[in-house]
Enzyme design. Structure first.
Site, PDB file in Angstrom:
ATOM      1  N   ASP A  38     -28.100  31.866  19.620  1.00 54.20           N
ATOM      2  CA  ASP A  38     -28.134  33.333  19.578  1.00 54.20           C
ATOM      3  C   ASP A  38     -29.482  33.840  19.089  1.00 54.20           C
ATOM      4  OD1 ASP A  38     -27.354  32.211  17.001  1.00 54.20           O
ATOM      5  OD2 ASP A  38     -27.021  34.262  16.314  1.00 54.20           O
TER       6      ASP A  38
ATOM      7  N   GLU B  31     -25.556  32.191  14.575  1.00 55.07           N
ATOM      8  CA  GLU B  31     -26.235  31.839  13.320  1.00 55.07           C
ATOM      9  C   GLU B  31     -26.742  33.088  12.630  1.00 55.07           C
ATOM     10  OE1 GLU B  31     -29.634  30.893  10.646  1.00 55.07           O
ATOM     11  OE2 GLU B  31     -29.656  32.083  12.462  1.00 55.07           O
TER      12      GLU B  31
HETATM   13 ZN    ZN Z   1     -33.146  31.229  13.372  1.00 54.56          ZN
END
Ligand code: ZN
Length: 388
Positions: free
Chosen positions: A75, A139
């Protein structure tokens, strides 16, 4: 070693997926999985409970314990196009620089891994231990993919020994970082005209009292610093970052909300700091609010709880970086990564990867050709090291 041009081509493909956190990520996950399967890796997907987002886990070499995990997140943070000179999701090349959302954080490292995949596959029979690519979702909003991937690894592969999280650290090892508890508090009061306060709960007043208590806790924590830590500052930090609520000067607000965070030192208990604040709030504020209006209240949501990476007394992962790349002693930082969850899964973990920290989350984010080529060189040394 794979050529930089191969890595650039992989990076262009990756940047073209607008894989912003919290969006469904099957397109980029299956693209990456497809590339790795074509190279000869064993590929598995680890979906979240909604089935819309997934980690990709791909392995090459023997089905054995002691493997090396190369971890990166799929992401990216959002991009406001008006702050970019071109489409943030089309990789632009300007001289040495490769510009695009995620170019450095951290599709550059993923591109190096993809470009090197055929080279790992070419020596698969000779690898002493397996290499696992672990590519995670979400994340940037709290390591949600990493939080579930440990259990998936436990079911699907033999226990790995070492993980390298390839966040951009300018190829300098980081062996500990703080966790972050991300919080949103919503204060519910009762609306009315400012001139008629009787029987009303002013949400801004109560939010302000809670914020003042939080500020007091932040000060108290700073007054008892940890003696044995390399973190700067050497205490658990607490901050309120955003407050909103109310409509006009002469209206009692029925709603006030604020975003705040706790960044515990690794090993410190952020949840305990939170619990003390919530207990105080219930005792001192909510009871009083409810006497005025039974529907009033304060609720706090944990938006994300990202694990810290604790400093290991002996770290085979840090030693591997020392052996293959640099003798520089590992540093500690206050930004969070997926690493804490890999450590929790029993894998010794270091954060180390190509590109500059200063570029992370910026408009016109870029990685340079020489940074990409460093990433490839590291993976190529790792390959030689594991293939004997
Ligand atoms: Zn990162």
């Amino acid at each position: 070693m794979a050529s930089v041009e191969e890595a650039v081509a992989e990076l262009a493909d990756l940047v073209a997926f607008p894989s912003v956190s919290r969006e469904a990520n099957a397109p980029i996950a299956t693209h990456v999985g497809g590339r790795l399967e074509a190279a000869g890796f064993r590929v598995a997907y680890d979906p979240d409970e909604t089935g819309t987002r997934m980690n990709v886990v791909a392995s090459i070499g023997p089905d054995a314990e002691g493997g090396v995990v190369l971890c990166g997140h799929l992401d990216v943070v959002p991009a406001s196009p008006e702050r970019w000179e071109g489409d943030p999701f089309v990789l632009r090349r300007e001289g040495e620089r490769l510009i695009g959302r995620g170019a450095v954080d951290m599709k550059g490292f993923l591109a190096c891994c993809l470009a090197m995949a055929p080279e790992f596959a070419a020596v698969a029979e000779r690898l002493s231990v397996p290499v696992h690519y672990v590519f995670t979702f979400d994340e940037e909003v709290g390591s949600f993919g990493a939080a579930q991937v440990g259990a998936f690894l436990a079911r699907t592969v033999k226990q790995p020994a070492i993980a390298v999280v390839g966040e951009p650290t300018e190829m300098r090892p980081i062996s500990a970082h703080r966790g972050i508890l991300e919080l949103t508090t919503e204060v519910t009061g009762s609306a009315g005209h400012a001139s008629q306060p009787v029987g009303r709960v002013n949400a801004a007043f109560y939010a302000a009292r809670m914020v003042a208590h939080i500020a007091g806790r932040a000060r108290a924590l700073s007054e008892s610093p940890a003696a044995d830590t390399r973190f700067e500052p050497p205490w658990t930090t607490v901050s309120v970052g955003r407050i909103e609520g109310g409509e006009a000067r002469n209206v009692i607000p029925d709603r006030c909300r604020f975003d705040w965070e706790i960044r515990p030192l690794p090993g410190a208990d952020g949840r305990a700091v939170l619990q003390e604040i919530l207990d105080w709030t219930t005792r001192e504020l909510v009871a009083e609010m409810r006497e005025i209006d039974p529907d009033a209240g304060i609720s706090t949501e944990i938006v994300a709880d990202c694990k810290g990476l604790a400093l290991a007394p002996v770290s085979p992962a840090a030693q591997l970086i020392g052996q293959l790349w640099t003798n520089e002693p590992p540093r500690v930082t206050s930004f969070a990564t997926d690493a804490g969850y890999l450590q929790e899964a029993g894998i010794d973990t270091v954060v180390f990867g190509p590109g500059s920290l200063a570029q992370m989350h910026q408009p016109e984010e870029h990685i340079t050709l020489s940074e990409l080529s460093d990433g490839l060189a590291f993976l190529s040394r790792l390959r030689a090291h594991l293939a004997g």
